[in-house]
Design an enzyme around this catalytic site. Structure first.
Site, PDB file in Angstrom:
ATOM      1  N   GLY A   1      47.098  30.582  38.653  1.00  0.00           N
ATOM      2  CA  GLY A   1      47.983  31.282  39.582  1.00  0.00           C
ATOM      3  C   GLY A   1      49.250  30.503  39.876  1.00  0.00           C
ATOM      4  O   GLY A   1      50.344  31.073  39.969  1.00  0.00           O
TER       5      GLY A   1
ATOM      6  N   GLU B   1      45.558  37.204  43.276  1.00  0.00           N
ATOM      7  CA  GLU B   1      44.200  37.298  43.809  1.00  0.00           C
ATOM      8  C   GLU B   1      43.402  36.214  43.103  1.00  0.00           C
ATOM      9  O   GLU B   1      43.035  36.355  41.940  1.00  0.00           O
ATOM     10  CB  GLU B   1      43.620  38.682  43.558  1.00  0.00           C
ATOM     11  CG  GLU B   1      42.441  39.014  44.465  1.00  0.00           C
ATOM     12  CD  GLU B   1      41.126  38.481  43.938  1.00  0.00           C
ATOM     13  OE1 GLU B   1      40.655  37.445  44.468  1.00  0.00           O
ATOM     14  OE2 GLU B   1      40.577  39.077  43.013  1.00  0.00           O
TER      15      GLU B   1
ATOM     16  N   CYS C   1      31.275  37.338  39.787  1.00  0.00           N
ATOM     17  CA  CYS C   1      32.328  37.678  40.736  1.00  0.00           C
ATOM     18  C   CYS C   1      32.287  36.728  41.916  1.00  0.00           C
ATOM     19  O   CYS C   1      31.240  36.530  42.512  1.00  0.00           O
ATOM     20  CB  CYS C   1      32.142  39.107  41.242  1.00  0.00           C
ATOM     21  SG  CYS C   1      33.201  39.511  42.627  1.00  0.00           S
TER      22      CYS C   1
END
Length: 594
Positions: A281, A298, A332
């Site tokens: 990111g 995110e 996840c």
């Protein structure tokens, strides 16, 4: 009296008419998508029937091909091309041309596109879930929850509310601009670039695509090299739906490749949406700074799962197990830090231990298993390292699940669901994102203590708080520095697609989902115009027309107080001064004319 009866009858007739229209299903064409090359019918070509051995350590995949395999079995699935930067820029330009036409379409046409997709998804749930399962190792049930339901809810929300949030929004014009109307308009940005992760290959493609297209944009989606095989099939669904409404065929592109592929997309898109790790990111942000485009990040999560002493232990233990097995187990980031009140710690651990011991992991399409494989190669080694560090510092393993029959070639793709007790924040397991089926449980004694513990993390994605007192749970959740909170439940905020989704700190910034995410795909433009044009127009007062008068500042000073004075008497007094200056100015001008 007759008038009111007539009005009532007309209203009732209108309501009945609307109800009858609601019962009539919309006409939505069906689409056919070729799935012959992704169905595992046991008759695969010889070249696609062997076991794949990925490179280990520093020797990661690279080159002109992205090799694809089933994490649960290590069966080879084939390869997709790794696009070069020039090829990426070509794709972006194709989408840019198509987007100019798409931006002129009506919301009615865009809704039809969504309905076509929804119809296909509902009819082909098993196919979509099976392909996701083969590419990521998750179970069919987990794929249904994380891929199908979330995407259908996103489509439903856009159909119901999307247009409302993209129409011009009128705002107050303020005291000084009463004769003006003020509004906010939402225009497409152009080409959205999305770089998405491997944990939800279907939803991670459809989520940014749906928002981008409904808001009038085109989109180029760079899918993960760890889940490229399924993404190519999901792209066909989108292409078929676009063709069914006569939309430009190049409006959406799905690209595959490695780091340089993503870097090229960042440098050529008009906005970037990134789902992935904090490290990557930061690289995305650096790349986007070169062209100064907006970015939504995110990133990782280390969510706190807080259990107060006044809960139904059996009920919350089941939710906690699901939070670990569904979220972490199916790759996840979710609940990774469990804080349980000291007074119920033993009973909670006992209940969770029973549940986890009953869990069996195995190849999800080979039998009835509670948990599938890890998607990432060598990830089990990272998980074992986190557990070993915790044990070395005093933690204990309270329970572990079991494995079903696993082929020797895929044994490294599995990690048993594990409950760990006596943990503390000195352990890496409580600080680093695990992305695995591990439940570390820590004691707390007071609400103040658990809030402090929950905030002691570089991540800030979400949290879940459980208490018999809803107001107490709300109070605790309100003090946790994160992007979303679930009260007496887990992960339900994402199923409310009217809500924004995203985090703070190392979990990223910006939002997708809800009106905030939809409008984040837009150029937000402020527009002001005369309310009663051409009858009332803006006139520059005489004292401040060029050349300005000697009493120009006196005029401005009085005008400000007339508009914004704290009391009505101050404002009236100032208004008299304004009128006095204007009168004097007019008199002066009249004298000059004579």
């Amino acid at each position: 009296m007759a008038f009111w009866w007539s009005l009532l009858v007309l209203g009732l007739a209108f309501a009945i008419g609307k109800f009858l229209l609601w019962l009539i299903p919309p006409k939505v064409p069906s689409i056919d998508v070729d799935a012959s090359d992704v169905l595992d019918d046991g008759n695969q070509a010889q070249e696609n029937s062997y076991i794949y051995v990925p490179p280990r350590g520093a020797a990661q995949q690279s080159g002109t091909k992205v090799q694809c395999y089933e994490p649960a079995t290590m069966k080879y699935l084939g390869y997709v091309p790794a696009l070069t930067p020039d090829e990426v820029r070509e794709q972006v330009e194709k989408v840019r041309k198509a987007q100019k036409m798409w931006a002129k379409t009506s919301f009615k046409q865009r809704r039809q596109f969504l309905r076509i997709l929804l119809k296909y998804i509902i009819k082909h749930q098993a196919l979509i879930c099976e392909i996701s399962s083969r590419d990521t190792g998750k179970t069919m049930v987990d794929a249904s929850l994380g891929e199908i339901m979330t995407t259908c809810e996103k489509i439903h929300w856009l159909l119901s509310e999307g247009e409302k949030w993209l129409k011009p929004e009128y705002r107050s014009s303020g005291r000084s601009m009463l004769h003006k109307s003020a509004r906010v308009e939402f225009h497409p940005l152009g080409v959205i670039g999305a770089i998405v992760s491997w944990n939800y290959p279907f939803h991670n493609i459809f989520n940014p695509m749906l928002a981008a297209l409904f808001s009038g944009n085109g989109i180029v989606i760079k899918i993960s090299e760890n889940a490229s095989w399924s993404g190519c099939f999901y792209f066909r669904i989108i292409q078929s739906a676009l063709a069914a409404i006569g939309a430009p065929e190049d409006l959406v592109e799905v690209i595959t490749g490695f780091a340089e592929t993503g870097e090229a997309l960042v440098s050529s898109a008009d906005k970037v949406i990134f789902v992935g790790s904090p490290g990557v990111g930061k690289m995305i942000m650096r790349g986007a700074s070169e062209t100064l485009i907006p970015v939504t990040l995110e990133l990782g999560g280390k969510d706190a799962f807080i259990v107060c002493e006044d809960v139904d232990v059996d009920h919350v233990a089941q939710i906690a197990a699901r939070a670990v097995l569904q979220s972490s187990g199916q790759n996840c980031a979710g609940a990774e830090r469990f804080y349980v009140h000291r007074s119920i710690y033993s009973s909670f651990v006992s209940k969770v231990t029973q549940i986890i011991k009953s869990v069996t992991a195995g190849p999800p399409l080979a039998g009835k298993y509670d948990m599938g494989a890890l998607c990432m190669h060598e990830h089990s080694e990272k998980l074992e390292g986190l557990v070993t560090d915790a044990i070395d510092k005093g933690a204990e393993i309270a329970a572990r699940g079991s494995f079903g029959p696993i082929g020797g070639d895929a044994v490294d793709q599995y990690y048993p669901p594990t409950v760990i007790v006596n943990v503390n924040h000195s352990m890496r397991l409580m600080q680093e994102e695990a992305f695995g089926p591990i439940m570390p449980i820590m004691k707390f004694s007071s609400d103040e203590e658990v809030v402090k513990l929950a905030n002691d993390s570089r991540y800030g994605l979400g949290c879940a708080v459980f208490s018999g007192s809803q107001s107490r749970a709300r109070d605790i959740a309100s003090q946790i520095h994160c992007g979303f909170a679930a009260i007496n439940d887990f992960a339900v905020t994402y199923m409310c697609q009217s809500l924004p989704f995203g985090g703070v700190k190392h979990s990223g910034f910006g939002r997708f989902g809800g009106a905030e995410g939809l409008r984040a795909c837009c150029l937000v433009k402020a527009v002001v115009e005369d309310r009663w044009w051409p009858y009332i127009k803006t006139m520059i007062p005489k004292p401040i027309q060029y050349p300005v008068a000697g009493n120009a500042f006196e005029f401005q000073e009085s005008l400000v107080e007339a508009l914004y004075g704290l009391s009505i008497w101050d404002r009236l007094k100032a208004l008299i001064s304004v009128l006095k200056v204007l009168t004097e100015q007019n008199s002066t001008n009249s004298s000059k004319v004579k």
